[in-house]
Design a protein around this motif. Sequence first.
Motif, PDB file in Angstrom:
ATOM      1  N   UNK A 177      37.137  46.308  39.409  1.00  0.00           N
ATOM      2  CA  UNK A 177      36.765  45.175  39.824  1.00  0.00           C
ATOM      3  C   UNK A 177      36.725  43.951  38.773  1.00  0.00           C
ATOM      4  N   UNK A 178      36.299  44.233  37.679  1.00  0.00           N
ATOM      5  CA  UNK A 178      36.505  43.157  36.515  1.00  0.00           C
ATOM      6  C   UNK A 178      37.912  42.765  36.395  1.00  0.00           C
ATOM      7  N   UNK A 179      38.717  43.728  36.477  1.00  0.00           N
ATOM      8  CA  UNK A 179      40.092  43.536  36.363  1.00  0.00           C
ATOM      9  C   UNK A 179      40.564  42.523  37.614  1.00  0.00           C
ATOM     10  N   UNK A 180      40.190  43.041  38.583  1.00  0.00           N
ATOM     11  CA  UNK A 180      40.634  42.127  39.711  1.00  0.00           C
ATOM     12  C   UNK A 180      39.939  40.768  39.771  1.00  0.00           C
ATOM     13  N   UNK A 181      38.752  40.614  39.172  1.00  0.00           N
ATOM     14  CA  UNK A 181      38.131  39.361  39.078  1.00  0.00           C
ATOM     15  C   UNK A 181      38.750  38.658  38.047  1.00  0.00           C
ATOM     16  N   UNK A 182      39.948  39.131  37.409  1.00  0.00           N
ATOM     17  CA  UNK A 182      40.609  38.359  36.272  1.00  0.00           C
ATOM     18  C   UNK A 182      40.173  38.816  34.854  1.00  0.00           C
ATOM     19  N   UNK A 183      39.647  39.765  34.766  1.00  0.00           N
ATOM     20  CA  UNK A 183      39.181  40.196  33.305  1.00  0.00           C
ATOM     21  C   UNK A 183      40.511  40.709  32.652  1.00  0.00           C
ATOM     22  N   UNK A 184      40.914  40.173  31.520  1.00  0.00           N
ATOM     23  CA  UNK A 184      41.989  40.616  30.616  1.00  0.00           C
ATOM     24  C   UNK A 184      41.755  41.756  29.958  1.00  0.00           C
ATOM     25  N   UNK A 228      34.184  44.130  26.112  1.00  0.00           N
ATOM     26  CA  UNK A 228      32.952  44.622  26.732  1.00  0.00           C
ATOM     27  C   UNK A 228      32.407  45.891  26.295  1.00  0.00           C
ATOM     28  N   UNK A 264      45.750  35.700  39.299  1.00  0.00           N
ATOM     29  CA  UNK A 264      44.711  36.293  40.313  1.00  0.00           C
ATOM     30  C   UNK A 264      43.570  35.579  39.792  1.00  0.00           C
ATOM     31  N   UNK A 281      39.232  41.445  27.399  1.00  0.00           N
ATOM     32  CA  UNK A 281      38.049  41.292  27.725  1.00  0.00           C
ATOM     33  C   UNK A 281      37.287  42.765  27.782  1.00  0.00           C
ATOM     34  N   UNK A 282      37.957  43.428  28.617  1.00  0.00           N
ATOM     35  CA  UNK A 282      37.310  44.879  28.878  1.00  0.00           C
ATOM     36  C   UNK A 282      37.231  45.596  27.505  1.00  0.00           C
ATOM     37  N   UNK A 293      43.576  47.594  38.565  1.00  0.00           N
ATOM     38  CA  UNK A 293      42.805  46.916  39.340  1.00  0.00           C
ATOM     39  C   UNK A 293      42.664  47.061  40.769  1.00  0.00           C
ATOM     40  N   UNK A 337      35.038  35.334  33.685  1.00  0.00           N
ATOM     41  CA  UNK A 337      36.336  35.584  33.388  1.00  0.00           C
ATOM     42  C   UNK A 337      37.185  34.414  33.613  1.00  0.00           C
TER      43      UNK A 337
END
Lengths: 228, 485
Positions: free
Chosen positions: B394-401, B408, A79, B404-405, B478, A108
């Motif tokens: 949103x962050x996950x949808x944007x590709x945050x693993x 953060x 994605x 990363x979460x 996400x 990201x």
Amino acid sequence: MSLLELKNVSKIYGDLKALDNVSLHVDQGEWVAIMGPSGSGKSTMMNIIGCMDKPTMGEVLLDGVDISKESSKKLTDIRRDKIGLIFQQFHMVNYLTAVENIMVSQYYHSMPDEKEALEALERVGLRERARHLPSQLSGGEQQRVCVARALINHPELILADEPTGNLDEANENIVLDLFAQLHKEGTTLIVVTHDPEVADAAQRTIVLEHGKVAREVINENFGKETKA
Amino acid sequence: MSKKRMFLRMITASLLRRRSRMLIALLSIGIGATILAGLVTIYVDVPRQMGAQFRSYGANMVLLPEEGRELNSETLREALGAVPETELVGAAPYRYIRLDMTSRQQSFTAAGTDFGEITKTSPYFSVEGRYPENPREVLVGREIAETIGVKVGSDMELTWQPTVLAGESTPEESRVPGALLSGSAEGFGTGIVYVTAQLDENGAIASVTVNAETQTPEYGGLVAEDEAYLAQFTGKTLPLAPGDTDALTGATVTSEAVVNALNSARKASEDAKPKTLSFSVSGILTTGGEEEGYVFMSLADMENMTGSDHLDVAELSVSAGAEQLEAYAEKITAASDAVRARLVKRVAKSEASVLEKLTALVFLVTLVVLLLTMICVSTTMMAVVSERRREIGLRKALGASDQSIRAEFLGEGLFLGLLGGVMGAILGFVFAQVVSVNVFGSSITFQPLLLPAAVIVSMAIAALSCLAPIRRAVSIDPAIVLKGE
């Protein structure tokens, strides 16, 4: 050449078949609209194409890779690398400025690059609003920032979920113009909508009903100046 | 821009631009850290504070004379050499005598002491008026003051009756006509010459007898037998001035010794007489204890009355723990052959036990505060995660693993901990200072180690508190961002 191909895809929740043996394909550079009343399976299809859900049955090929059986971690990677998302509710990080919101996507994906992020804002006509927080931007401006964010990492596919659902007509036209530009540059666009006007802007419209593809409509007028 | 900088920008922006909710988390960490830092500061400082506090409950060591030995200011000073000056809060010498107040026919105990030291060993003494500063001033215990009705500024006449030893003439007798005086003086060749003088009713000498056995028999020894020599004293009054009497030929030194012995006999009888001095009351003493039944005067005044600098006891206030105190007592007893030291067990022991209980209390409170802080931060962070569900989606949808979460939220937690820790260290010191000043009545010094310690502990607490909220954040789907809510 097809970028996305769904082969006999079904998604079943208990007794409910949200998607029922759907097959479709989207070519590289194509601009496709997906329409249908609520409950038709639009969202489910969007989730599956957006690598946020997996089908119960069937294959989903994105750029030649079957994503229907990947782990969610792998789906996140796909994605991030291949898809740019645009949402009805815009969804910006509300404590970050416009340019920072775009940089989050870069962060990201690879490396935050403020210069490139500012160029993306320039492109959607919001260069001078770069340091504003979402609360200081109008809905249309927010959605334009989201378009800039979606294309910042040069995705193979831009997936938009009711991108104009919360916009007035003027802003809707601005967003559709941006899509047209992206299309001209060769970006593949899939726009989920229930707005016929938005669907009409696309080359082809796929209509879903009860989890099945009811019909496909080729837009004969595509490319002609209809809004004049 | 590097990823690290973007990461820092994101987490700081989250705290600085979102404020409200994070402020609550920051406050809970800050307040927790404040209380902890304050408690630890007080705790570190408390043995000293407690020592000082207990010193205000009175002496924790007494010095007594060894059997048959004399305690006076000199032997006391020698004994005190065994205790380091910095540890010795005060050493108050005491001498107790009975005094009569003739006008009231009252008799009570008078204590001679050093008022400067009393204020150190017995800070709880409360004086209406002031401590005696000048000669002939007394501090009167409240009980006595009420009984005899004296006030600050009153005058009182006090009489000392010397103790009468068996076999000696009583002071009363020595005052009446016909008293018998006896004395001695050094004669020729260090031999002692003893004399006895019988006085007549006018106080003049009636007769003198001499014991000069230690003197050379054919010279000095003769003074005991020479009638004419002895007769010359009759009718004369003491003390004798040089030239009042003639020396016996050939026994000049012994003759002189006879005169000296007579004069010293007279002085001794004078000293042994009751002495009445007038004092003015400089203050009324309230202690809630037996001291209220005493009259206090300076040692100098007491010596003036009694002619001796004898001391009965010295009370010491030493700033040391129970064990150290014991060691000092042994050291004093070993160092001086005239003085032995005893601990006032009641004070020394309760000091140790109070410290022990305080340690347990601080430990318990620390634990409770830590727990409360963690619950509060955890709950707040949980609410923060709920509030930010869509942002996380949103962050996950944007590709945050997931990683990363996690990073953060942990980053935000640690940043909160850092801010809270600094805040806690500063406010905690202020808190400790206020407590110290109000409870112990003395200020404390800032422990430089407090800052890093508070920061590390706060960050650890914040990180721990974030574990459950982070788990929830990671579990957010996400896809929620797609469904327009």
